[in-house]
Scaffold this active site. Structure first.
Site, short mmCIF file in Angstrom:
data_model
loop_
_atom_site.label_atom_id
_atom_site.label_comp_id
_atom_site.label_asym_id
_atom_site.label_seq_id
_atom_site.Cartn_x
_atom_site.Cartn_y
_atom_site.Cartn_z
N LYS A 162 0.84 -1.19 0.00
CA LYS A 162 0.00 0.00 0.00
C LYS A 162 0.88 1.24 0.00
O LYS A 162 1.98 1.15 0.55
CB LYS A 162 -0.97 0.03 1.19
CG LYS A 162 -0.44 -0.38 2.56
CD LYS A 162 0.67 0.34 3.24
CE LYS A 162 0.68 1.80 3.48
NZ LYS A 162 1.93 2.27 4.19
N TYR A 247 -4.43 4.16 6.21
CA TYR A 247 -5.01 3.20 7.16
C TYR A 247 -6.37 3.69 7.66
O TYR A 247 -7.28 2.89 7.89
CB TYR A 247 -4.07 2.96 8.35
CG TYR A 247 -2.89 2.10 8.02
CD1 TYR A 247 -2.98 0.71 8.06
CD2 TYR A 247 -1.67 2.65 7.65
CE1 TYR A 247 -1.90 -0.10 7.76
CE2 TYR A 247 -0.57 1.86 7.34
CZ TYR A 247 -0.69 0.49 7.39
OH TYR A 247 0.39 -0.31 7.09
P1 NAD Z 1 12.39 1.27 2.77
O1 NAD Z 1 12.95 2.59 2.42
O2 NAD Z 1 12.82 0.66 4.05
O3 NAD Z 1 12.67 0.23 1.60
C1 NAD Z 1 12.48 0.55 0.25
C2 NAD Z 1 13.34 -0.35 -0.60
O4 NAD Z 1 13.17 0.02 -1.95
C3 NAD Z 1 14.83 -0.24 -0.26
O5 NAD Z 1 15.42 -1.52 -0.25
C4 NAD Z 1 15.40 0.56 -1.42
O6 NAD Z 1 16.74 0.23 -1.71
C5 NAD Z 1 14.48 0.15 -2.55
N1 NAD Z 1 14.43 1.11 -3.64
C6 NAD Z 1 14.38 0.78 -4.92
N2 NAD Z 1 14.39 1.87 -5.71
C7 NAD Z 1 14.42 2.91 -4.88
C8 NAD Z 1 14.44 4.32 -5.10
N3 NAD Z 1 14.39 4.85 -6.33
N4 NAD Z 1 14.47 5.13 -4.01
C9 NAD Z 1 14.48 4.61 -2.77
N5 NAD Z 1 14.47 3.29 -2.51
C10 NAD Z 1 14.45 2.45 -3.56
O7 NAD Z 1 10.82 1.45 2.74
P2 NAD Z 1 9.74 0.49 3.39
O8 NAD Z 1 9.36 1.02 4.71
O9 NAD Z 1 10.19 -0.89 3.28
O10 NAD Z 1 8.47 0.76 2.42
C11 NAD Z 1 8.36 0.14 1.15
C12 NAD Z 1 6.87 0.02 0.77
O11 NAD Z 1 6.23 -0.78 1.75
C13 NAD Z 1 6.10 1.33 0.73
O12 NAD Z 1 5.17 1.30 -0.32
C14 NAD Z 1 5.39 1.39 2.06
O13 NAD Z 1 4.18 2.13 2.02
C15 NAD Z 1 5.11 -0.08 2.31
N6 NAD Z 1 5.02 -0.41 3.73
C16 NAD Z 1 3.95 -1.12 4.16
C17 NAD Z 1 3.82 -1.46 5.49
C18 NAD Z 1 2.67 -2.29 5.95
O14 NAD Z 1 2.52 -2.47 7.17
N7 NAD Z 1 1.86 -2.84 5.06
C19 NAD Z 1 4.79 -1.05 6.40
C20 NAD Z 1 5.89 -0.34 5.95
C21 NAD Z 1 5.99 -0.03 4.60
#
Ligand code: NAD
Length: 396
Positions: A162, A247
């Site tokens: 999401k 949410y």
């Molecule tokens: P994060 O920054 O920790 O991870 C993102 C990943 O994407 C990293 O490994 C990064 O290297 C990679 N990436 C690839 N291309 C990129 C770019 N151009 N710029 C930046 N990073 C890049 O983020 P996250 O917290 O893991 O969030 C990722 C997704 O998951 C989002 O869409 C977020 O909304 C979703 N999320 C959902 C929940 C949930 O409970 N459902 C919780 C956290 C995050």
């Protein structure tokens, strides 16, 4: 560096939440102990019956296993991968990353062969890999649309975090691509499988709360590092609303049990340097439902202690606090506390998604592309209401 209940980089102050107690389904003793917690747990747990029966009878699952590759190996992907170790119907078998240095530790930890490792340039070749069924996209929001379309065109099922895309137009394009490729599109709405949440939905559906009049959703945290992608308009698609406010949008729909027909919204910004043009810090919004019920919600990146749902009906109320963190979720109704066992959300989600993909199982609350699109349409309307100061009518 400190992370909140969602694993997001926040200020030290934000780390107030209960530490998630990981409850692994493969721990039979834990499971049986939890089962004794409350008689009210039983109907809910029956929705998770296949796994429960296995835990009790110790019969191994013999059905089809959803073989998943995770795209984007960041903080949430790390959590999902760990939770999947306890799945019985889904398994992490592949990884897609732009950072080759991450491969080795992930491959070692999850026993992933070289042939199941891809980068962002070559992952279309996954088409020729018969050992992967689905790709779970866990990258910044602004990348979801293109990545989902490429995964669909490679003939693999798409599970996307999401928000599904940046706006309704992107959502529609993703749905169309998956439809024409004849693959399923699911959104990572883990709360749709959470036991306390499902118990309140059951109570509401069975009339125990009476006619629903009001919902309140408070969702927010104080965000840290100003350079993170969540504060970059291109990658995030907005600010708090896209990340945490969603949410409350999604929750208002599954708690009230109706689709909103109008939206009003107001934005406030206390730090225009950190929250640049197009990156919302705080938005309050109101939704109106066909029955006359209303929702009042808050989405923010500048306040802690906001993780609460409250549903009020003519015969009773239900409250979740915390309501959408990684758990344990705590529920209470006019009849008393809900004491449903905590199971790691992403473990349940991935096992359920395996059944949705392979057995066409219909979950209590949908997690398909259409569900993701409904939220995106409402978010588009919230942003429009902020810009215009007008009430925005929602049409199908
Ligand atoms: P994060 O920054 O920790 O991870 C993102 C990943 O994407 C990293 O490994 C990064 O290297 C990679 N990436 C690839 N291309 C990129 C770019 N151009 N710029 C930046 N990073 C890049 O983020 P996250 O917290 O893991 O969030 C990722 C997704 O998951 C989002 O869409 C977020 O909304 C979703 N999320 C959902 C929940 C949930 O409970 N459902 C919780 C956290 C995050």
């Amino acid at each position: 560096m400190f992370f909140n209940d969602f694993g997001i980089n926040v200020n030290r102050q934000a780390c107030h939440d209960v530490k998630p107690k990981l409850f692994k389904m493969n721990s039979r003793r834990n499971f049986l102990q939890k089962l004794t917690l409350s008689a009210v747990a039983l109907p809910i747990l029956s929705s998770y019956s296949a796994k429960n029966q296995e835990a009790i009878s110790e019969k191994p699952y013999k059905g089809k296993i959803l073989r998943v590759a995770i795209m984007g190996l960041g903080s949430y992907a790390t959590r999902v991968a760990e939770a999947m170790e306890s799945c019985t119907k889904a398994k992490l078998v592949g990884i897609i990353s732009g950072t080759p240095s991450k491969f080795e530790s992930w491959q070692r930890k999850y026993d992933i062969p070289d042939k199941n490792c891809y980068n962002y340039d070559n992952f279309d070749r996954i088409r020729n890999n018969p050992d992967i069924d689905a790709v779970y996209i866990i990258t910044p929001n602004g990348l979801h649309r293109d990545q989902a379309i490429r995964v669909a065109q490679a003939g693999k099922h798409v599970i996307c975090e999401k928000p599904m895309g940046l706006n309704a137009k992107e959502g529609e394009e993703m749905i169309a691509a998956c439809k024409s490729a004849n693959v399923k599109l699911l959104v990572g709405y883990r709360m749709h499988f959470e036991a306390n949440t499902l118990e309140i939905i059951r109570m509401r559906k069975e009339g125990e709360l009476g006619k629903i009049m009001f919902f309140q959703g408070l969702c927010g945290f104080k965000i840290g590092d100003p350079s993170q992608w969540r504060l970059n308009r291109q990658l995030a698609g907005g600010g708090a609303m896209m990340d945490i406010g969603i949410y409350a949008v999604n929750g208002s729909r599954y708690m009230v049990g109706e689709e909103p027909i109008w939206v009003t919204a107001q934005e406030t910004k206390t730090d225009p340097v950190k929250f640049k043009e197009g990156v919302d810090e705080t938005i309050q919004f109101q939704l109106g439902f066909p029955s006359g019920a209303v929702a009042s919600c808050l989405s923010t990146y500048s306040m802690n202690n906001l993780d609460r749902f409250f549903l009020n009906g003519e015969k009773g109320f239900a409250e979740l606090q915390p309501s959408t963190g990684y758990g344990p979720i705590k529920g209470r109704t006019n009849k008393g506390p809900l004491e449903l066992p905590h199971i790691t959300h992403q473990t349940v989600q991935m096992d359920e998604m395996s059944e949705i993909i392979f057995e066409n199982k219909i979950p209590t609350v949908p997690v398909d592309g259409e569900e993701g699109l409904k939220d995106l349409k409402i978010i588009d309307a919230i942003y429009l209401a902020v810009q215009t100061g007008q009430k925005v009518e929602l049409k199908d």
